[in-house]
Design an enzyme around this catalytic site. Structure first.
Site, PDB file in Angstrom:
ATOM      1  N   HIS A 147     -16.189  47.918  52.906  1.00  4.99           N
ATOM      2  CA  HIS A 147     -17.374  47.527  51.816  1.00  4.99           C
ATOM      3  C   HIS A 147     -16.691  47.900  50.351  1.00  4.99           C
ATOM      4  O   HIS A 147     -17.352  48.173  49.451  1.00  4.99           O
ATOM      5  CB  HIS A 147     -18.361  48.737  52.083  1.00  4.99           C
TER       6      HIS A 147
ATOM      7  N   GLU B 116     -18.507  37.258  52.029  1.00  2.00           N
ATOM      8  CA  GLU B 116     -20.048  37.367  52.217  1.00  2.00           C
ATOM      9  C   GLU B 116     -20.796  37.191  50.826  1.00  2.00           C
ATOM     10  O   GLU B 116     -21.941  36.885  50.931  1.00  2.00           O
ATOM     11  CB  GLU B 116     -20.435  38.563  52.937  1.00  2.00           C
TER      12      GLU B 116
ATOM     13  N   HIS C 287     -21.792  35.810  57.887  1.00  2.00           N
ATOM     14  CA  HIS C 287     -22.141  37.084  57.387  1.00  2.00           C
ATOM     15  C   HIS C 287     -24.015  36.710  57.825  1.00  2.00           C
ATOM     16  O   HIS C 287     -24.432  35.881  57.594  1.00  2.00           O
ATOM     17  CB  HIS C 287     -22.113  37.185  55.833  1.00  2.00           C
TER      18      HIS C 287
END
Length: 378
Positions: A189, A239, A289
């Protein structure tokens, strides 16, 4: 041959945490799409409403032309513009497939597979909870799971050594729990800087990860290439990209083994088919994604079905409300695979009762702050 028709009106639907669109044609055909600026539905809705003034009266079959007209109509582009354009693109492909009586994948080169392998998210605050959830998902038939190597308070780490040690413990526990027959996909992330993610990646190599996602912020393709060069784990990223040009730079810098285009953000089916072709030329595979609604999932499956370099499909769990109620006939999931539908267009229809049941939910600004009060990446 179908008779000509024109777009009559565009309807936007704020539903729970997602933004859906329906485009109506004069002949009664209705196309379904979804806009994907995750968490920011209302600005994207406004952009769609502005664009609808052009779309009314246009030929829905001129998908590329309509996209180019709207994309190049302003000096300014970006995520909100592309989220709206992606929703339109998906809906126009749905219209075209319905009017011609064929699935979208038939219009994009035909089917290359009958079913789509999925990965599912696993979660747990403790190492034991995370490993247990991974085992449960494996028992449901999934052969790939994705998870964060940290708990929800990742941003409160006091030292790099402790932070990295937590990641090794969690990934190791999942590997031991599911064994070698389940692929592990680890998502950072964007929470580490390049040096930190390289060092952690080297420690995680022992667990044979399927991919190592977003090891740093995605705004420097050249630096991402350095990270990929320095650790043996295959990087997955993309993404947040909104155009084929960002993917081109990433691939030129050899910054990923897997690209992660979002169909509801990166130009819809048209844009992501182009991304897949760019990746194919570099022997890179595609993992779309998909954090959004079942409409996004249906669009992803159409792309997955017709590209040769598909790898995995993100599946965020559509067996629970509200997602389980959105479609009249949900996509069929069997042993961790989505079956490619044979119906025309996207192969789905919305359940209007569910749309009326769930009001919009707006994004909450919950940006994490570290021990020193500084902003951390999520």
């Amino acid at each position: 041959m179908t008779k000509p028709t024109k777009i009559e009106r565009v309807e936007t639907l704020l539903w729970d945490r997602w933004l859906l669109v329906r485009i109506y044609c004069e002949d009664g055909t209705v196309g379904i799409g979804e806009g994907g600026v995750h968490g920011w539905q209302r600005p994207t809705q406004t952009m769609l409403e502005v664009m609808s003034t052009y779309l009314r009266g246009q030929d829905p079959h001129r998908i590329e032309h309509n996209y180019q007209f709207l994309y190049r109509s302003s000096h300014f582009m970006g995520a909100v513009v592309q989220g709206a354009l992606s929703a339109i693109d998906i809906a126009l492909w749905d219209i075209k497939g319905k009017r011609l009586g064929v699935p979208i994948y038939d219009l994009m080169g035909g089917k290359t597979r009958d079913k789509v392998r999925c990965y599912v998210h696993v979660r747990g605050d403790s190492v034991e909870q995370l490993a247990h959830d991974a085992v449960l998902k494996a028992r449901l038939g999934f052969t790939a799971v994705r998870f964060s190597p940290w708990g929800r308070d990742f941003y409160l780490h006091k030292s790099y050594a402790g932070w990295a040690e937590e990641a090794v413990r969690r990934v190791g526990a999942v590997r031991e729990a599911v064994g070698p027959d389940v692929d592990l996909c680890v998502e950072l992330h964007r929470q580490m800087n390049p040096a930190e993610s390289v060092a952690l990646g080297r420690r995680l190599e022992q667990f044979h990860l399927f991919f190592y996602e977003d090891p740093m912020l995605p705004d420097s393709p050249a630096r991402m290439g350095d990270v990929q060069k320095q650790c043996a784990l295959p990087i997955a990223t993309g993404e947040r990209f909104t155009t084929i040009f960002e993917f081109q730079q990433l691939l030129e810098n050899k910054g990923a083994a897997y690209v992660r285009p979002d169909l509801c953000l990166c130009g819809g089916l048209t844009g992501c088919k182009k991304v897949a072709a760019l990746a194919e030329a570099q022997h890179v595979k595609v993992i779309p994604h998909n954090p959004l609604s079942p409409v996004s999932t249906a669009a992803c499956v159409q792309l997955d079905a017709c590209i040769p370099n598909f790898a995995l499909q993100e599946y965020t769990g559509e067996s629970e409300p509200p997602k389980s109620e959105l479609l009249q006939q949900p996509l069929r999931l069997e042993d961790g695979y989505l079956i490619v539908p044979e119906g025309p267009g996207l192969g789905i229809a919305l359940n209007d009762a569910a749309i009326a049941k769930y009001p919009p939910v707006d994004k909450v600004l919950d940006t994490p702050l570290g021990y020193d009060g500084s902003v951390q990446d999520r």
